[in-house]
Design an enzyme around this catalytic site. Structure first.
Site, mmCIF file in Angstrom:
data_model
loop_
_atom_site.group_PDB
_atom_site.id
_atom_site.type_symbol
_atom_site.label_atom_id
_atom_site.label_comp_id
_atom_site.label_asym_id
_atom_site.label_seq_id
_atom_site.Cartn_x
_atom_site.Cartn_y
_atom_site.Cartn_z
ATOM 1 N N GLU A 67 0.823 -1.209 0.000
ATOM 2 C CA GLU A 67 0.000 0.000 0.000
ATOM 3 C C GLU A 67 0.859 1.262 0.000
ATOM 4 O OE1 GLU A 67 -3.041 0.237 -0.679
ATOM 5 O OE2 GLU A 67 -3.548 -1.883 -0.551
ATOM 6 N N TYR A 150 -5.559 6.978 4.643
ATOM 7 C CA TYR A 150 -5.674 5.935 3.624
ATOM 8 C C TYR A 150 -4.911 4.678 4.029
ATOM 9 C CZ TYR A 150 -5.008 3.047 -0.359
ATOM 10 O OH TYR A 150 -4.987 1.933 -1.160
ATOM 11 N N ASP A 168 -8.961 6.547 -2.203
ATOM 12 C CA ASP A 168 -7.883 7.015 -3.075
ATOM 13 C C ASP A 168 -8.550 7.517 -4.350
ATOM 14 O OD1 ASP A 168 -8.652 4.729 -4.407
ATOM 15 O OD2 ASP A 168 -6.706 3.727 -4.303
HETATM 16 N N1 ADE Z 1 -4.135 0.515 -5.266
HETATM 17 C C1 ADE Z 1 -4.002 0.798 -3.969
HETATM 18 N N2 ADE Z 1 -4.149 -0.298 -3.218
HETATM 19 C C2 ADE Z 1 -4.388 -1.313 -4.062
HETATM 20 C C3 ADE Z 1 -4.596 -2.700 -3.902
HETATM 21 N N3 ADE Z 1 -4.589 -3.255 -2.703
HETATM 22 N N4 ADE Z 1 -4.786 -3.439 -5.004
HETATM 23 C C4 ADE Z 1 -4.782 -2.860 -6.212
HETATM 24 N N5 ADE Z 1 -4.587 -1.574 -6.426
HETATM 25 C C5 ADE Z 1 -4.386 -0.803 -5.366
#
Ligand code: ADE
Length: 375
Positions: A67, A150, A168
């Site tokens: 993340e 987030y 996001d």
């Molecule tokens: N963008 C942010 N977190 C994500 C996740 N866990 N899987 C795919 N895209 C992402």
């Protein structure tokens, strides 16, 4: 919608006699209905989720790494870096024990290096204060370096299924369209309304799949331009689509214009190695690249570059190569003029200066340095 959202945020901030009933009533007023959305979206996600490397784990450390990388980096790029980073630092403990230059080296090329520094600092604090275990408690986790709203929601929901929302760019777009909400995540008021909505929708159980389903829909179907509405599992519930105005959501917010920077660097080579200097300053601190200078007005480029080299103890005969490269970092567009240099006096390596074999660099390089040594 407009009157529902403020009452939800009130439920979150004031202690009423029964806050959960306020939230429940507000949720019941939402359109489309959360229960129908969840059912369809989660069923779709289970059939269509891309097999991304971080989806096979519930290890909070691995999810935290993914993340953190995904916040400013695309999925395709993150994939390779994620695997290499975890091969190098397979556990939170190994990351906590690592030297910061090795952590930066594993991050080298991903940009936004503050993310790596924070992750490293936070891993040390987890070892020191939490017996090496990622805290499940939202407040304790959020207190760690680099963990914002987030990251807290993403890591704790994906690892522990805690009922926390994520927001996001992808999730914001999906929610703005589904609820025909005129709110953009880059505008503070819009972000507040979207967070309130995301929090109202997150289920008590199953936040893990719900959050990922929202992200996946935004990444693969409800994309910014030309969304694939006919493939959308919740198209029948989408208010923007019912209005025939999908492209009006989310509203466009002007981006900050990039800052134009002119820079000159000296490429000074010896025995197949290139002279590199350690960068200072908030963005690239601790990363290495050929010595150079951000150009100001007044003195000639040659004089400014010579003065910058002199400051780190390098005297060189300089020749413009006639080549320049354009480079983008954060909010800057940088035009870098490339000069060739021949040392006039021997160069002594120091804490800020060393000869680097580009193919086998043991120090973390900036993205610009990697580009320059690949050409
Ligand atoms: N963008 C942010 N977190 C994500 C996740 N866990 N899987 C795919 N895209 C992402």
């Amino acid at each position: 919608m407009r009157d529902v959202l403020p009452s939800l945020s009130a439920a979150g901030t004031h202690s009423t006699s029964d806050p959960s009933s306020v939230a429940r009533r507000a949720r019941a007023a939402l359109h489309p209905a959360p229960a129908a959305l969840r059912r369809r979206l989660i069923a779709w996600y289970r059939r269509n989720a891309r097999p991304l490397p971080w989806r096979g784990t519930r290890d909070p450390y691995r999810i935290w790494v993914s993340e953190t990388m995904l916040q400013q980096t695309r999925v395709a790029t993150t994939r390779d870096y994620y695997k290499a980073f975890l091969a190098r630092f397979p556990t939170l403990d190994s990351l906590a024990r690592a030297r910061s230059q090795d952590v930066l080296a594993a991050w080298s090329g991903l940009g936004y290096y503050r993310r790596a520094r924070h992750l490293h600092d936070a891993a040390r604090v987890v070892v020191r204060d939490h017996a090496g275990r990622v805290p499940r408690d939202p407040a304790a986790f959020r207190a760690l370096a680099g963990v914002g709203r987030y990251t807290m929601g993403a890591v704790l929901s994906l690892a522990f299924d805690r009922p926390l929302a994520v927001l996001d760019g992808n999730v914001a777009r999906v929610l703005s369209r589904l609820f025909a909400l005129r709110a953009a995540v880059r505008d503070p008021r819009g972000a507040r309304r979207l967070w309130t909505l995301a929090e109202a929708l997150v289920p008590e159980r199953g936040a893990r799949d719900w959050n990922q389903a929202l992200m996946e829909l935004g990444a693969t179907v409800c994309v910014p331009r030309a969304p694939r509405c006919t493939a959308c599992p919740v198209r029948a519930l989408c208010r923007a689509r019912a209005m025939g105005r999908v492209s009006a959501f989310p509203p466009v917010v002007a981006r900050r214009a990039p800052v134009e920077v002119r820079r000159a660097v000296a490429l000074i080579a010896r025995d197949g190695r290139l002279l590199m200097a350690r960068r200072e300053g908030p963005l690239l601190e601790g990363l290495w690249e050929p010595p150079g200078v951000d150009l100001g007005r007044g003195a000639s480029v040659r004089a400014q570059l010579e003065a910058a080299l002199a400051r780190i103890g390098v005297r060189a005969r300089l020749k413009p190569s006639g080549r320049s490269v354009r480079h983008v970092i954060t909010h800057s567009q940088i035009t870098v003029a490339l000069w060739r240099g021949e040392p006039v006096t021997p160069v002594s390596p120091s804490a800020r200066l060393r000869w680097v074999d580009p193919g086998r660099a043991r120090v973390p390089l900036t993205a610009l340095a990697r580009r320059l040594t690949a050409v």
